[in-house]
Motif scaffolding. Structure first.
Motif, PDB file in Angstrom:
ATOM      1  N   HIS A  41       0.709  -1.369   0.288  1.00  0.00           N
ATOM      2  CA  HIS A  41       0.202  -0.121   0.132  1.00  0.00           C
ATOM      3  C   HIS A  41       1.026   1.211   0.041  1.00  0.00           C
ATOM      4  CE1 HIS A  41      -3.070  -2.944   1.005  1.00  0.00           C
ATOM      5  NE2 HIS A  41      -2.824  -3.080   2.132  1.00  0.00           N
ATOM      6  N   GLU A  42       2.084   1.205   0.988  1.00  0.00           N
ATOM      7  CA  GLU A  42       2.416   2.677   1.047  1.00  0.00           C
ATOM      8  C   GLU A  42       3.245   3.070  -0.104  1.00  0.00           C
ATOM      9  OE1 GLU A  42       3.821   2.770   5.551  1.00  0.00           O
ATOM     10  OE2 GLU A  42       5.292   2.008   3.957  1.00  0.00           O
ATOM     11  N   GLU A  43       3.877   1.495  -0.930  1.00  0.00           N
ATOM     12  CA  GLU A  43       4.437   1.476  -2.635  1.00  0.00           C
ATOM     13  C   GLU A  43       3.575   2.045  -3.424  1.00  0.00           C
ATOM     14  OE1 GLU A  43       7.547   0.977  -5.672  1.00  0.00           O
ATOM     15  OE2 GLU A  43       7.345   1.254  -3.509  1.00  0.00           O
ATOM     16  N   LEU A  44       2.334   1.755  -3.907  1.00  0.00           N
ATOM     17  CA  LEU A  44       1.634   2.319  -4.027  1.00  0.00           C
ATOM     18  C   LEU A  44       0.574   3.988  -3.719  1.00  0.00           C
ATOM     19  CD1 LEU A  44      -1.099  -1.110  -4.575  1.00  0.00           C
ATOM     20  CD2 LEU A  44       0.336   0.021  -6.654  1.00  0.00           C
ATOM     21  N   ALA A  45       1.233   3.951  -2.962  1.00  0.00           N
ATOM     22  CA  ALA A  45       1.380   5.470  -2.244  1.00  0.00           C
ATOM     23  C   ALA A  45       1.495   6.303  -2.316  1.00  0.00           C
ATOM     24  CB  ALA A  45       0.514   5.688  -1.198  1.00  0.00           C
ATOM     25  N   SER A  46       2.708   6.404  -2.939  1.00  0.00           N
ATOM     26  CA  SER A  46       4.791   6.930  -3.426  1.00  0.00           C
ATOM     27  C   SER A  46       4.697   7.319  -4.682  1.00  0.00           C
ATOM     28  CB  SER A  46       5.508   6.224  -2.835  1.00  0.00           C
ATOM     29  OG  SER A  46       6.243   5.152  -3.581  1.00  0.00           O
ATOM     30  N   TRP A  47       3.900   6.131  -5.580  1.00  0.00           N
ATOM     31  CA  TRP A  47       3.790   6.571  -7.126  1.00  0.00           C
ATOM     32  C   TRP A  47       2.414   7.493  -7.297  1.00  0.00           C
ATOM     33  CZ3 TRP A  47       7.138   5.092 -10.758  1.00  0.00           C
ATOM     34  CH2 TRP A  47       8.380   4.650 -10.529  1.00  0.00           C
ATOM     35  N   GLY A  48       1.507   7.516  -6.072  1.00  0.00           N
ATOM     36  CA  GLY A  48       0.525   8.962  -6.745  1.00  0.00           C
ATOM     37  C   GLY A  48      -1.129   8.211  -6.512  1.00  0.00           C
ATOM     38  N   TYR A  49      -1.127   6.744  -5.368  1.00  0.00           N
ATOM     39  CA  TYR A  49      -2.894   6.474  -5.410  1.00  0.00           C
ATOM     40  C   TYR A  49      -3.213   6.900  -4.574  1.00  0.00           C
ATOM     41  CZ  TYR A  49      -1.614   3.717  -9.663  1.00  0.00           C
ATOM     42  OH  TYR A  49      -0.483   3.800 -11.213  1.00  0.00           O
ATOM     43  N   VAL A  50      -4.243   6.665  -4.071  1.00  0.00           N
ATOM     44  CA  VAL A  50      -5.311   6.970  -2.978  1.00  0.00           C
ATOM     45  C   VAL A  50      -5.335   5.256  -2.321  1.00  0.00           C
ATOM     46  CG1 VAL A  50      -6.830   7.457  -1.189  1.00  0.00           C
ATOM     47  CG2 VAL A  50      -5.592   9.091  -2.933  1.00  0.00           C
ATOM     48  N   VAL A  51      -4.931   5.088  -1.922  1.00  0.00           N
ATOM     49  CA  VAL A  51      -5.084   2.865  -1.363  1.00  0.00           C
ATOM     50  C   VAL A  51      -6.363   3.076  -0.314  1.00  0.00           C
ATOM     51  CG1 VAL A  51      -4.323   0.860  -0.862  1.00  0.00           C
ATOM     52  CG2 VAL A  51      -3.114   2.886  -2.090  1.00  0.00           C
ATOM     53  N   ALA A  52      -7.375   2.547  -0.560  1.00  0.00           N
ATOM     54  CA  ALA A  52      -8.446   2.366   0.698  1.00  0.00           C
ATOM     55  C   ALA A  52      -8.076   0.029   0.936  1.00  0.00           C
ATOM     56  CB  ALA A  52      -9.694   2.382   0.357  1.00  0.00           C
ATOM     57  N   GLY A  53      -7.261   0.021   1.839  1.00  0.00           N
ATOM     58  CA  GLY A  53      -7.547  -1.026   2.301  1.00  0.00           C
ATOM     59  C   GLY A  53      -8.492  -1.402   3.450  1.00  0.00           C
ATOM     60  N   ILE A  54      -9.518  -2.545   3.290  1.00  0.00           N
ATOM     61  CA  ILE A  54     -10.561  -2.793   3.482  1.00  0.00           C
ATOM     62  C   ILE A  54     -10.547  -3.673   4.643  1.00  0.00           C
ATOM     63  CG2 ILE A  54     -12.740  -3.040   3.035  1.00  0.00           C
ATOM     64  CD1 ILE A  54     -12.597  -1.870   0.002  1.00  0.00           C
ATOM     65  N   ASP A  55     -10.889  -3.765   5.602  1.00  0.00           N
ATOM     66  CA  ASP A  55     -11.133  -4.974   6.530  1.00  0.00           C
ATOM     67  C   ASP A  55     -12.320  -5.473   6.143  1.00  0.00           C
ATOM     68  OD1 ASP A  55      -8.645  -5.033   7.446  1.00  0.00           O
ATOM     69  OD2 ASP A  55      -8.692  -3.930   8.938  1.00  0.00           O
ATOM     70  N   HIS A  56     -12.647  -6.347   5.650  1.00  0.00           N
ATOM     71  CA  HIS A  56     -14.114  -7.181   5.708  1.00  0.00           C
ATOM     72  C   HIS A  56     -14.238  -7.911   6.955  1.00  0.00           C
ATOM     73  CE1 HIS A  56     -14.171  -6.864   1.805  1.00  0.00           C
ATOM     74  NE2 HIS A  56     -12.966  -7.294   1.690  1.00  0.00           N
ATOM     75  N   THR A  57     -15.373  -7.017   7.962  1.00  0.00           N
ATOM     76  CA  THR A  57     -15.371  -7.749   9.597  1.00  0.00           C
ATOM     77  C   THR A  57     -16.361  -8.967   9.299  1.00  0.00           C
ATOM     78  OG1 THR A  57     -16.760  -5.488  10.021  1.00  0.00           O
ATOM     79  CG2 THR A  57     -16.961  -7.148  11.583  1.00  0.00           C
ATOM     80  N   PHE A  58     -15.296  -9.381  10.362  1.00  0.00           N
ATOM     81  CA  PHE A  58     -15.796 -10.976  10.499  1.00  0.00           C
ATOM     82  C   PHE A  58     -15.506 -12.263   9.792  1.00  0.00           C
ATOM     83  CE2 PHE A  58     -19.741  -8.905  11.764  1.00  0.00           C
ATOM     84  CZ  PHE A  58     -20.018  -8.947  13.857  1.00  0.00           C
ATOM     85  N   ASP A  59     -14.040 -11.415   8.663  1.00  0.00           N
ATOM     86  CA  ASP A  59     -13.434 -12.519   7.988  1.00  0.00           C
ATOM     87  C   ASP A  59     -11.950 -11.977   8.723  1.00  0.00           C
ATOM     88  OD1 ASP A  59     -11.994 -13.374   5.856  1.00  0.00           O
ATOM     89  OD2 ASP A  59     -13.164 -12.310   4.704  1.00  0.00           O
ATOM     90  N   THR A  60     -11.859 -10.922   9.542  1.00  0.00           N
ATOM     91  CA  THR A  60     -10.367 -10.988   9.898  1.00  0.00           C
ATOM     92  C   THR A  60     -10.656 -10.197  11.385  1.00  0.00           C
ATOM     93  OG1 THR A  60      -8.672 -10.146   9.642  1.00  0.00           O
ATOM     94  CG2 THR A  60     -10.440  -8.519   8.691  1.00  0.00           C
ATOM     95  N   ALA A  61      -9.942  -9.975  12.038  1.00  0.00           N
ATOM     96  CA  ALA A  61      -9.566  -9.313  13.517  1.00  0.00           C
ATOM     97  C   ALA A  61     -10.229  -7.816  13.156  1.00  0.00           C
ATOM     98  CB  ALA A  61      -8.373  -9.096  14.508  1.00  0.00           C
TER      99      ALA A  61
END
Length: 226
Positions: A96-116
């Motif tokens: 995610h950080e690498e992609l942001a460094s190239w100019g993207y806005v990255v949205a990391g979605i945590d799918h509730t009840f599929d992970t903590a």
């Protein structure tokens, strides 16, 4: 919408973390994982390895700054990320950080009840025991991506707070380019992206990292299978 994954159905809730090009800031470095998710993940690693790992194992600082102001200038393309089964989005922070460094806005979605998932009030929702990788889970996850994209549309309308009425980082709403949207997913996140792209033409391109095809692919847009 109603969340069918917990033992008792309730309203669906999601946590979304953003990585984006930031301006200069004296904000502190963001930790690799939030305290609650770090604790759950460390306990899992202790059980899996039989090693007495330190409590702060997954709380080390990243290259990102917490709540830093957005970098002024042109609007930035958006990338939605869907994690693998049982794996929080933060585990892919370096990507995610690498992609942001190239100019993207990255949205990391945590799918509730599929992970903590840890919410801003400190509440932690765990992965539901016995959860199956089935059509229902893939459908819920794909709907999560479409929902988050809709929320970006609201943010781009110059809203200055999140769903919990907390102030958003300065300039974030103004940097979103809703005309350029991609999605990528790891493992089960791959079929999640495919499902979302099948249903939402607003996602212009997609990528599956170590994922598998599940069901038909009906879109005619760029897609990368790794």
């Amino acid at each position: 919408r109603t969340n069918p994954l917990p033992p008792t159905p309730r309203v669906r809730e999601l946590m979304v973390q953003l990585w984006y090009p930031a301006g200069q800031s004296r904000q502190p470095a963001a930790a690799y994982m939030t305290p609650g998710v770090a604790s759950v993940s460390t306990d899992f690693l202790r059980a899996a390895t039989g090693v007495d790992l330190p409590d702060d194992l997954l709380s080390f600082p990243t290259h990102s700054l917490q709540d830093a102001p957005a970098l002024p200038g042109a609007r930035r393309p958006i990338l939605l990320f869907s994690h693998g089964f049982g794996i929080p989005a933060a585990l892919n922070t370096s990507l995610h950080e690498e992609l942001a460094s190239w100019g993207y806005v990255v949205a990391g979605i945590d799918h509730t009840f599929d992970t903590a998932v840890e919410f801003p009030d400190g509440r932690v929702e765990l992965q539901r025991p016995g959860l199956l990788i089935d059509d229902l889970l893939r459908e819920v996850r794909a709907a999560d991506l479409r929902f988050v994209l809709d929320q970006f549309t609201a943010l781009a309308a110059a809203l200055d707070s999140d769903a919990g009425h907390r102030q958003l980082p300065s300039g974030l709403a103004r940097m979103l380019d809703l005309t350029r949207v991609g999605a990528y997913g790891h493992s089960l996140g791959g079929p999640t992206v495919i499902g979302a792209m099948n249903q939402d033409p607003g996602i212009d391109a997609g990528a599956a990292l170590d994922g598998t095809l599940r069901g038909p692919v009906t879109f005619e847009r760029p897609f990368l299978m790794m």
